[in-house]
Design an enzyme around this catalytic site. Structure first.
Site, mmCIF file in Angstrom:
data_model
loop_
_atom_site.group_PDB
_atom_site.id
_atom_site.type_symbol
_atom_site.label_atom_id
_atom_site.label_comp_id
_atom_site.label_asym_id
_atom_site.label_seq_id
_atom_site.Cartn_x
_atom_site.Cartn_y
_atom_site.Cartn_z
ATOM 1 N N HIS A 227 0.878 -1.190 0.000
ATOM 2 C CA HIS A 227 0.000 0.000 0.000
ATOM 3 C C HIS A 227 0.910 1.233 0.000
ATOM 4 C CE1 HIS A 227 -3.514 2.352 0.595
ATOM 5 N NE2 HIS A 227 -3.891 1.996 1.811
ATOM 6 N N HIS A 266 -2.201 -2.283 -9.828
ATOM 7 C CA HIS A 266 -3.255 -1.753 -8.965
ATOM 8 C C HIS A 266 -4.410 -2.741 -8.889
ATOM 9 C CE1 HIS A 266 -6.155 1.054 -7.221
ATOM 10 N NE2 HIS A 266 -5.064 1.650 -6.775
ATOM 11 N N ASP A 317 2.482 5.788 -6.655
ATOM 12 C CA ASP A 317 3.681 5.722 -5.815
ATOM 13 C C ASP A 317 4.986 5.770 -6.608
ATOM 14 O OD1 ASP A 317 2.577 5.688 -3.292
ATOM 15 O OD2 ASP A 317 2.152 3.546 -3.379
HETATM 16 N N1 ACO Z 1 5.385 -6.386 -9.942
HETATM 17 C C1 ACO Z 1 5.414 -7.618 -10.515
HETATM 18 N N2 ACO Z 1 4.320 -8.361 -10.698
HETATM 19 C C2 ACO Z 1 3.147 -7.851 -10.306
HETATM 20 C C3 ACO Z 1 3.035 -6.574 -9.710
HETATM 21 C C4 ACO Z 1 4.210 -5.850 -9.549
HETATM 22 N N3 ACO Z 1 4.175 -4.616 -8.987
HETATM 23 N N4 ACO Z 1 1.743 -6.314 -9.423
HETATM 24 C C5 ACO Z 1 1.054 -7.400 -9.807
HETATM 25 N N5 ACO Z 1 1.905 -8.330 -10.327
HETATM 26 C C6 ACO Z 1 1.558 -9.640 -10.854
HETATM 27 C C7 ACO Z 1 1.465 -10.631 -9.682
HETATM 28 O O1 ACO Z 1 2.692 -11.249 -9.409
HETATM 29 C C8 ACO Z 1 0.410 -11.576 -10.192
HETATM 30 O O2 ACO Z 1 1.014 -12.426 -11.130
HETATM 31 P P1 ACO Z 1 0.606 -13.985 -11.213
HETATM 32 O O3 ACO Z 1 -0.858 -13.988 -11.544
HETATM 33 O O4 ACO Z 1 1.501 -14.516 -12.256
HETATM 34 O O5 ACO Z 1 0.875 -14.531 -9.838
HETATM 35 C C9 ACO Z 1 -0.555 -10.677 -10.957
HETATM 36 O O6 ACO Z 1 0.227 -9.578 -11.386
HETATM 37 C C10 ACO Z 1 -1.715 -10.214 -10.092
HETATM 38 O O7 ACO Z 1 -1.160 -9.547 -8.920
HETATM 39 P P2 ACO Z 1 -1.825 -9.510 -7.488
HETATM 40 O O8 ACO Z 1 -0.767 -9.220 -6.482
HETATM 41 O O9 ACO Z 1 -2.678 -10.736 -7.269
HETATM 42 O O10 ACO Z 1 -2.818 -8.278 -7.679
HETATM 43 P P3 ACO Z 1 -3.590 -7.567 -6.524
HETATM 44 O O11 ACO Z 1 -4.778 -6.958 -7.151
HETATM 45 O O12 ACO Z 1 -3.810 -8.473 -5.371
HETATM 46 O O13 ACO Z 1 -2.533 -6.487 -6.051
HETATM 47 C C11 ACO Z 1 -1.185 -4.647 -5.856
HETATM 48 C C12 ACO Z 1 -2.520 -5.163 -6.380
HETATM 49 C C13 ACO Z 1 -1.040 -5.021 -4.372
HETATM 50 C C14 ACO Z 1 -1.160 -3.111 -5.949
HETATM 51 C C15 ACO Z 1 -0.044 -5.252 -6.690
HETATM 52 O O14 ACO Z 1 -0.127 -4.814 -8.018
HETATM 53 C C16 ACO Z 1 1.306 -4.961 -6.081
HETATM 54 O O15 ACO Z 1 1.761 -5.680 -5.200
HETATM 55 N N6 ACO Z 1 1.970 -3.871 -6.543
HETATM 56 C C17 ACO Z 1 3.203 -3.432 -5.930
HETATM 57 C C18 ACO Z 1 2.915 -2.654 -4.629
HETATM 58 C C19 ACO Z 1 2.397 -1.280 -4.923
HETATM 59 O O16 ACO Z 1 2.863 -0.587 -5.817
HETATM 60 N N7 ACO Z 1 1.438 -0.844 -4.105
HETATM 61 C C20 ACO Z 1 0.865 0.510 -4.213
HETATM 62 C C21 ACO Z 1 -0.588 0.431 -4.518
HETATM 63 S S1 ACO Z 1 -1.251 1.982 -5.015
HETATM 64 C C22 ACO Z 1 -1.140 2.990 -3.662
HETATM 65 O O17 ACO Z 1 -1.103 2.570 -2.526
HETATM 66 C C23 ACO Z 1 -1.104 4.472 -3.950
#
Ligand code: ACO
Length: 381
Positions: A227, A266, A317
């Site tokens: 987050h 996201h 971010d």
């Molecule tokens: N880097 C690499 N792979 C990613 C990323 C990433 N940043 N985000 C998603 N993926 C991939 C996952 O590994 C997953 O792949 P898979 O299906 O092969 O296992 C797929 O995309 C789906 O990802 P999830 O984590 O299940 O998506 P979710 O909707 O649960 O998560 C989240 C969203 C938490 C924002 C995710 O994209 C993430 O972890 N991003 C990095 C952290 C981040 O930037 N957070 C800030 C959010 S915005 C804010 O707070 C202003």
């Protein structure tokens, strides 16, 4: 809230994805034809034409302020900057090694004991107070432990929250460009519907707990790397590289190892984060005068790899990290800036929850052991 609960008794969603748990009049996130709006106003227009104080008023009081209201609101926030001596003592006692998010979590909790909701203040007064004095809490601690200084927290040289924050951090007037860059970032971070920290605040508010407790729940939730903590992680990543070529190679290697790249992806947005292009423009502008302006092309190279390899786009971010860095802000203070801003959205949601409250209490599928006979401790072998 949880208006759909009875109808969806058997629905299950990992991470509550796609579950609608109630109504809100505060913002829309990624809704068809609307994108990101705060009380009906598009984020692009707010970022281009308004100030953080206008947005804070819009979110917490429900309407954009008229000119006289904005003036009075700014004056009020300036008067509310000073923090009590007891709180200063606690900030001095906290370790230098504490993370600034721990400082805010504890500092705001301490303020809640000195100016508790039941005896001192009500809803809006607490929201105004926290928006005004959170930079004071953060930077009193920071300047005390980094430079052994006890700063004054009533300073009114800088009338805006963005200017006040930069003034306290650097001990001098910021440039207009940096002040406006931070101001815009505060607008962008202010509100985002039922993100994890706002949901945490609403869950706490739904138990009829006090305002400070709801905010402290939200701060703890915001801190995590998935987050708000992602902006700090993004900075650590881009700092590893000196050239776009190094960045491209390094990030490809990370992806090959299945690493998550913070600042990308996201839960709700599927094609792009509407806030990202706005802060990216600011990062580019600030990089022109920065000593390590190469971090901007490094960031662009990382963006390209993530898109080419995984069709992942930067969220707010990612470019906030370099924009803050170019403003001379230390990385551990990035997520606390998110708090300074999101306090407005959290407060609006606490008011909304209280206005039509029902305890938030979902259910879980049980997947543990079946019924078992209890064996007294002396017979368990
Ligand atoms: N880097 C690499 N792979 C990613 C990323 C990433 N940043 N985000 C998603 N993926 C991939 C996952 O590994 C997953 O792949 P898979 O299906 O092969 O296992 C797929 O995309 C789906 O990802 P999830 O984590 O299940 O998506 P979710 O909707 O649960 O998560 C989240 C969203 C938490 C924002 C995710 O994209 C993430 O972890 N991003 C990095 C952290 C981040 O930037 N957070 C800030 C959010 S915005 C804010 O707070 C202003």
């Amino acid at each position: 809230m949880i208006a759909e609960g009875k109808r969806n008794m058997t629905a299950k969603s990992s991470g509550l994805e796609g579950i609608i748990v109630g109504d809100t009049a505060i913002s829309t996130v990624g809704k068809e034809g609307l994108g990101l709006t705060y009380r009906g106003f598009d984020i692009h227009e707010l970022a281009a034409k308004s100030t953080f104080e206008e947005v804070a008023f819009l979110l917490t009081y429900g309407n954009l302020p008229k000119s006289a209201e904005l003036h009075a609101y700014r004056e009020k926030l300036i008067k509310l900057r000073r923090i009590p001596n007891e709180l200063k003592t606690v900030l001095e006692l906290m370790p230098r090694s504490a993370h600034p998010m721990e400082v805010l979590r504890t500092g705001i909790s301490m303020l809640g004991t000195l100016e508790s909701e039941s005896t001192h203040y009500k809803d809006h007064q607490i929201a105004d107070r926290l928006i005004a004095c959170t930079p004071s809490i953060l930077l009193y601690w920071y300047r005390f432990h980094q430079f052994n200084e006890k700063i004054e927290t009533w300073n009114s040289n800088e009338p805006t929250v963005a200017g006040y924050f930069l003034y306290l951090l650097h001990g001098e007037k910021p440039s207009d460009e940096m002040r406006r860059a931070v101001d815009v970032s505060l607008i962008l971070y202010a509100e985002h519907e039922l993100n994890a920290s706002t949901f945490a605040a609403r869950v706490t508010a739904s138990t009829e707990s006090d305002f400070y407790s709801a905010i402290v729940s939200a701060i703890g939730t915001l801190r995590g790397a998935l987050h708000g903590g992602a902006n700090e992680e993004a900075m650590r990543l881009i700092s590893n590289y000196k050239t776009p070529e190094q960045a491209e190679k390094g990030v490809r290697e990370l992806l090959a190892k299945k690493a998550k790249i913070m600042g990308f992806g996201h839960r709700v947005y599927k094609k792009s984060d509407p806030r990202s292009d706005i802060i990216k423009e600011w990062s580019k502008k600030l990089s022109a005068n920065a000593r390590d302006g190469y971090l901007y092309p490094v960031s662009e190279a990382i963006e390209k790899v993530l898109w080419d390899e995984k069709k992942l786009f930067p969220n707010l971010d990612f470019y906030s990290a370099s924009a803050y860095h170019f403003c001379g802000i230390p990385t551990p203070l990035f997520t606390p800036i998110f708090v300074m801003s999101r306090l407005t959205g959290w407060s609006a949601h606490i008011f909304e929850q209280r206005g039509n409250n029902r305890l938030i209490r979902p259910e879980a599928n049980y997947n543990g052991p079946g019924p078992r006979a209890f064996v007294p401790v002396d017979q368990r072998g």
